[in-house]
Design an enzyme around this catalytic site. Structure first.
Site, PDB file in Angstrom:
ATOM      1  N   GLY A  19       6.934 -45.049  17.711  1.00 19.58           N
ATOM      2  CA  GLY A  19       7.349 -46.105  18.631  1.00 19.58           C
ATOM      3  C   GLY A  19       8.265 -45.671  19.763  1.00 19.58           C
ATOM      4  N   ASN A  21       7.334 -44.906  22.771  1.00 22.08           N
ATOM      5  CA  ASN A  21       6.900 -45.622  23.986  1.00 22.08           C
ATOM      6  C   ASN A  21       7.348 -47.077  23.947  1.00 22.08           C
ATOM      7  OD1 ASN A  21       5.271 -44.009  26.033  1.00 22.08           O
ATOM      8  ND2 ASN A  21       4.417 -43.276  24.089  1.00 22.08           N
ATOM      9  N   MET A 101      -2.918 -46.370  16.447  1.00 21.15           N
ATOM     10  CA  MET A 101      -3.951 -45.428  16.025  1.00 21.15           C
ATOM     11  C   MET A 101      -5.082 -46.139  15.274  1.00 21.15           C
ATOM     12  SD  MET A 101      -3.035 -42.925  17.539  1.00 21.15           S
ATOM     13  CE  MET A 101      -1.933 -41.612  17.982  1.00 21.15           C
ATOM     14  N   ASN A 118      -3.299 -48.957  27.479  1.00 18.73           N
ATOM     15  CA  ASN A 118      -3.061 -47.922  26.467  1.00 18.73           C
ATOM     16  C   ASN A 118      -2.408 -46.729  27.159  1.00 18.73           C
ATOM     17  OD1 ASN A 118      -3.306 -46.460  23.963  1.00 18.73           O
ATOM     18  ND2 ASN A 118      -5.039 -45.361  24.854  1.00 18.73           N
ATOM     19  N   HIS A 120      -2.128 -42.548  26.778  1.00 21.36           N
ATOM     20  CA  HIS A 120      -2.807 -41.443  26.097  1.00 21.36           C
ATOM     21  C   HIS A 120      -2.231 -40.122  26.615  1.00 21.36           C
ATOM     22  CE1 HIS A 120      -6.030 -39.362  24.042  1.00 21.36           C
ATOM     23  NE2 HIS A 120      -6.208 -38.645  25.136  1.00 21.36           N
ATOM     24  N   THR A 152     -10.941 -50.491  27.470  1.00 25.16           N
ATOM     25  CA  THR A 152     -12.312 -50.982  27.382  1.00 25.16           C
ATOM     26  C   THR A 152     -12.837 -50.569  26.008  1.00 25.16           C
ATOM     27  OG1 THR A 152     -13.069 -48.941  28.420  1.00 25.16           O
ATOM     28  CG2 THR A 152     -12.759 -50.845  29.874  1.00 25.16           C
ATOM     29  N   GLN A 184       7.256 -37.858  30.275  1.00 24.95           N
ATOM     30  CA  GLN A 184       6.542 -38.539  31.371  1.00 24.95           C
ATOM     31  C   GLN A 184       5.926 -39.855  30.894  1.00 24.95           C
ATOM     32  OE1 GLN A 184       7.113 -37.486  34.309  1.00 24.95           O
ATOM     33  NE2 GLN A 184       8.177 -35.723  33.420  1.00 24.95           N
TER      34      GLN A 184
HETATM   35  C1  GAR Z   1       2.062 -40.891  22.240  1.00 29.47           C
HETATM   36  O1  GAR Z   1       2.076 -39.552  22.634  1.00 29.47           O
HETATM   37  C2  GAR Z   1       0.828 -41.590  22.760  1.00 29.47           C
HETATM   38  O2  GAR Z   1       0.440 -41.138  24.032  1.00 29.47           O
HETATM   39  C3  GAR Z   1      -0.182 -41.197  21.714  1.00 29.47           C
HETATM   40  O3  GAR Z   1       0.497 -41.284  20.498  1.00 29.47           O
HETATM   41  C4  GAR Z   1       1.875 -41.020  20.725  1.00 29.47           C
HETATM   42  C5  GAR Z   1       2.661 -42.171  20.173  1.00 29.47           C
HETATM   43  O4  GAR Z   1       4.021 -41.912  20.251  1.00 29.47           O
HETATM   44  N1  GAR Z   1      -1.322 -42.047  21.745  1.00 29.47           N
HETATM   45  C6  GAR Z   1      -2.557 -41.642  21.524  1.00 29.47           C
HETATM   46  O5  GAR Z   1      -2.840 -40.497  21.254  1.00 29.47           O
HETATM   47  C7  GAR Z   1      -3.606 -42.725  21.643  1.00 29.47           C
HETATM   48  N2  GAR Z   1      -4.893 -42.152  21.868  1.00 29.47           N
HETATM   49  P1  GAR Z   1       5.061 -43.067  20.064  1.00 29.47           P
HETATM   50  O6  GAR Z   1       4.676 -43.800  18.769  1.00 29.47           O
HETATM   51  O7  GAR Z   1       6.370 -42.356  19.921  1.00 29.47           O
HETATM   52  O8  GAR Z   1       5.001 -43.973  21.258  1.00 29.47           O
END
Ligand code: GAR
Length: 224
Positions: A19, A21, A101, A118, A120, A152, A184
């Site tokens: 979490g 982000n 996920m 989303n 990525h 999408t 970033q």
């Molecule tokens: C982040 O790096 C995000 O970009 C990635 O999972 C991580 C979650 O971190 N997402 C994906 O790979 C989706 N395809 P977080 O739980 O600390 O935000």
């Protein structure tokens, strides 16, 4: 006394893990940089740290257990119908996948077309899917980065809103690269949400344009 302020954008965040982000978005809201309100943080994982972060900030946290849906022919759609009901009960205007996920189905995608984002950790369309930092290193890329896109049905395929690039160093492991990219991510995700809140994102096919009061516009792609 009347004000011209529009109410903050009502956001739901779906997260499965750490979490960070989510935290970046909470921090941007608390710092007054993001005119949004998180009305629900929802997880498919009971012990997701994201849920703890939500509680710590007084936000509504909800664990929606996928188990009761498992084994049925349309289990993923049934799960998303349950999520959609919760999301709609909270009058959500924008759904954010933040380390969520689980593949979202047409049930959610269609209900929130161009209203679900989303993040990525790659420069899409390169390296959709999992373990993407390792894939970028193994491929020999010199640049990696992250992408915020509308969701999408195709995984990691939706129209791109913002990207940020970082260098790949000879010494990088997937962990060091992931950490550089994450810095970033925490900048561009709140930024993308704020642009949405300001009503400045215009989707035309695969392309997302930034409506700007400034002549010449504002760079939407940031290379860092
Ligand atoms: C982040 O790096 C995000 O970009 C990635 O999972 C991580 C979650 O971190 N997402 C994906 O790979 C989706 N395809 P977080 O739980 O600390 O935000």
């Amino acid at each position: 006394m009347s004000t011209n302020r529009t109410p903050p954008l009502r956001v739901a965040v779906l997260a499965s893990g750490r979490g960070s982000n989510l935290q970046a978005i909470i921090d941007a809201i608390e710092a007054g940089q993001l005119q949004a309100r998180i009305v629900a943080v929802i997880s498919n994982k009971k012990d997701a740290i994201a849920l703890e972060r939500a509680r710590k900030h007084g936000l509504k946290d909800l664990f929606v257990d996928p188990k009761p849906f498992a084994g049925k022919p349309d289990s993923r759609e049934a799960y998303d119908r349950a999520l959609l009901e919760i999301i709609q009960q909270h009058d959500v205007e924008l759904v954010l996948l933040a380390g969520y996920m689980k593949i979202v189905t047409a049930v959610l995608v269609n209900a929130y077309a161009n209203r679900m984002m989303n993040i990525h950790p790659s420069l899409l369309p390169s390296f959709p899917g999992l373990d993407v930092q390792k894939k970028a290193i193994d491929w020999g890329c010199k640049l990696a980065g992250c992408t915020v896109h509308f969701v999408t049905e195709g995984v990691d395929e939706g129209p791109i809103i913002i990207q940020a690039a970082v260098p790949i160093l000879d010494s990088d492991t997937s962990d060091t690269l992931a950490a550089r990219i994450l810095v970033q991510e925490h900048k561009i995700y709140p930024r993308a949400v704020q642009l949405f809140a300001e009503g400045r994102l215009r989707v035309d096919g695969r392309r997302v344009f930034l409506d700007s009061a400034q002549p010449g516009g504002e760079a939407i792609i940031s290379a860092v």
